[in-house]
Design a protein around this motif. Sequence first.
Motif, short mmCIF file in Angstrom:
data_model
loop_
_atom_site.label_atom_id
_atom_site.label_comp_id
_atom_site.label_asym_id
_atom_site.label_seq_id
_atom_site.Cartn_x
_atom_site.Cartn_y
_atom_site.Cartn_z
N GLN A 35 54.11 -22.76 -11.26
CA GLN A 35 54.15 -21.50 -10.52
C GLN A 35 54.90 -20.39 -11.26
O GLN A 35 54.82 -19.22 -10.87
CB GLN A 35 54.74 -21.73 -9.12
N PRO A 39 51.63 -18.05 -14.45
CA PRO A 39 51.67 -16.58 -14.50
C PRO A 39 52.13 -16.05 -15.86
O PRO A 39 51.57 -15.06 -16.36
CB PRO A 39 52.68 -16.22 -13.39
N PRO A 99 63.83 -23.36 1.74
CA PRO A 99 62.83 -22.53 2.42
C PRO A 99 62.90 -21.05 2.06
O PRO A 99 62.09 -20.26 2.54
CB PRO A 99 63.14 -22.74 3.91
N ASP A 103 57.31 -18.16 -1.58
CA ASP A 103 56.63 -18.15 -0.29
C ASP A 103 56.13 -19.57 0.00
O ASP A 103 56.15 -20.43 -0.87
CB ASP A 103 55.51 -17.10 -0.27
N PRO A 104 55.68 -19.82 1.26
CA PRO A 104 55.38 -21.21 1.62
C PRO A 104 54.26 -21.85 0.80
O PRO A 104 54.25 -23.07 0.66
CB PRO A 104 54.97 -21.12 3.10
N ILE A 105 53.36 -21.07 0.26
CA ILE A 105 52.26 -21.68 -0.50
C ILE A 105 52.73 -22.03 -1.91
O ILE A 105 52.43 -23.10 -2.43
CB ILE A 105 51.03 -20.75 -0.48
N VAL A 106 53.49 -21.13 -2.50
CA VAL A 106 54.06 -21.41 -3.82
C VAL A 106 54.97 -22.65 -3.73
O VAL A 106 54.99 -23.48 -4.64
CB VAL A 106 54.83 -20.18 -4.35
N ARG A 107 55.69 -22.79 -2.61
CA ARG A 107 56.60 -23.93 -2.46
C ARG A 107 55.88 -25.27 -2.44
O ARG A 107 56.48 -26.31 -2.67
CB ARG A 107 57.45 -23.77 -1.19
N ASN A 108 54.58 -25.26 -2.14
CA ASN A 108 53.83 -26.51 -2.15
C ASN A 108 53.67 -27.09 -3.55
O ASN A 108 53.42 -28.28 -3.71
CB ASN A 108 52.43 -26.31 -1.54
N LEU A 109 53.74 -26.25 -4.57
CA LEU A 109 53.53 -26.74 -5.93
C LEU A 109 54.78 -26.67 -6.81
O LEU A 109 55.03 -27.56 -7.61
CB LEU A 109 52.40 -25.95 -6.62
N LYS A 189 61.32 -8.87 0.65
CA LYS A 189 60.23 -9.44 1.44
C LYS A 189 60.01 -10.87 0.98
O LYS A 189 60.48 -11.24 -0.11
CB LYS A 189 58.96 -8.62 1.24
N VAL A 190 59.29 -11.63 1.78
CA VAL A 190 58.96 -13.00 1.38
C VAL A 190 58.26 -12.98 0.03
O VAL A 190 57.38 -12.14 -0.21
CB VAL A 190 58.04 -13.66 2.43
N PRO B 67 47.78 -26.12 1.15
CA PRO B 67 47.41 -24.81 0.60
C PRO B 67 48.07 -24.51 -0.75
O PRO B 67 49.28 -24.71 -0.89
CB PRO B 67 47.88 -23.81 1.66
N THR B 72 46.68 -19.75 -9.65
CA THR B 72 47.85 -20.23 -10.38
C THR B 72 47.80 -21.76 -10.49
O THR B 72 48.83 -22.43 -10.50
CB THR B 72 49.14 -19.72 -9.70
#
Lengths: 289, 168
Positions: A35, A39, A99, A103-109, A189-190, B67, B72
């Motif tokens: 992540q 980028p 947390p 953001d919550p989606i980036v945190r998944n990986l 912001k998040v 998700p 990326t």
Amino acid sequence: MYPATFEYHAPASVEEAISLLERYGDEAKLLAGGQSLIPLMKLRFASPRALVDVNRIEGLDSIGEDDGHLAIGALVRHKDCERSEALRGRYGVLGDAAPQISDPIVRNLGTVAGSLAHADPQGDWGSALLAAGAHVEAVGPGGTRTIELDELFQGPFTTCLEPTEVVTSVRVPDPGPRAGGTYLKLERKVGDFATVGVAVHVSLDNGTVRRAGIALTAVGPRNLRARTAEEALAGATLDDDTIREAAELAAEAAQPRSDHRGSADYKRNVVRVFTERGLRKAAETAQAA
Amino acid sequence: MTDTAVESGVLTRTLTVSVNGTGRSAEVENRLLLVHFLRETLGLTGTHVGCDTTSCGACTVLLDGVPVKSCTVLAVGVEGREITTVEGLAGAGGLSPVQEGFHQEHGLQCGFCTPGMMLASTALLAENPDPSEEEIRWALSGNICRCTGYQNIVKAVQYAAAKMKEEH
């Protein structure tokens, strides 16, 4: 945006990963959550000749107690930490940081170990884990070595890891039962990086501070430890005066720069306020334990 | 897909994944991003490219139900895994509860963020069938909408949660 071309390997073991890294010298990068790295590659800030994807290596994705430490494997994702019961209470500095990352989606990986190896001075884990007194275990051709986080972070995006080393776990010493902490982050912001982040981790012994860890995010060339504040707290009782003094010392330790997120004075003031709040919460948790 | 030998200079590989329940295989460049694999190699253009910098969430797809931002993720990194895109949400019985919710509650205006919003919502409801408003807003905080102000998106997810409860 597309990354430049690269060779790709997905080894099944740490040993295999190291032999691949040895082959490429400093021309390969390890890929975990990707992540930050992907980028960077898309923006062509990084164009490694090869990627060594460690995601297929088994046994690196658990959080557990091990020999007086909390061990966080190299493939533990931010989301795993957010959900883990092990990261509450005396390890609250870690559980509260999780947390608030991206953001919550980036945190998944994204992974904890990857975040440390990336060494972004705006990284949240760096501060939370510095405050907790963590170290990493890195395995290379010559065996395993232990690297304290203070030594790991050399400067912005720079660590002391050798190009042939793989971080296999992050280890946090057990602070004992009467401990607590938190991570406070100001973000616009998040998903934004911290304007300021403060990590606080305190352990008590008979009502006085045995060890205090305070580390600062986004107010220096790397995650900074507020050493004078930590020293002022050691052996002290966590009363109002001590907390206020430590907060002043932490603010003095900050090296903020004015930018689009805020002025240097403002950021320094946030460090003071967050350190004070963090210490009050840490004291509350530790005393209640 | 375990490497046992280094094949120097190799820049492509054969990728096999399951997309919306169907096995797909293609020769891809190592550098191909998952979003481009879906849109260009497979022609599944429901997954959108928004910011292209891991910020907006328009490219969100489910990777084994979780998700992720497909701009990326490397396509070669998802070998053997299961991808769900917006094209895979509707079942034999028509729209999924989340799709129906976005339709009924007008949870979109231009629609650009909608595929990502719906996939993030689908994952949320799979894990937490009865989320509070705050939990919905929190779960969708990695997905940006520039039209609706989120109010109707939250209502759409609440609609879907109620609908799923009714169906059980």
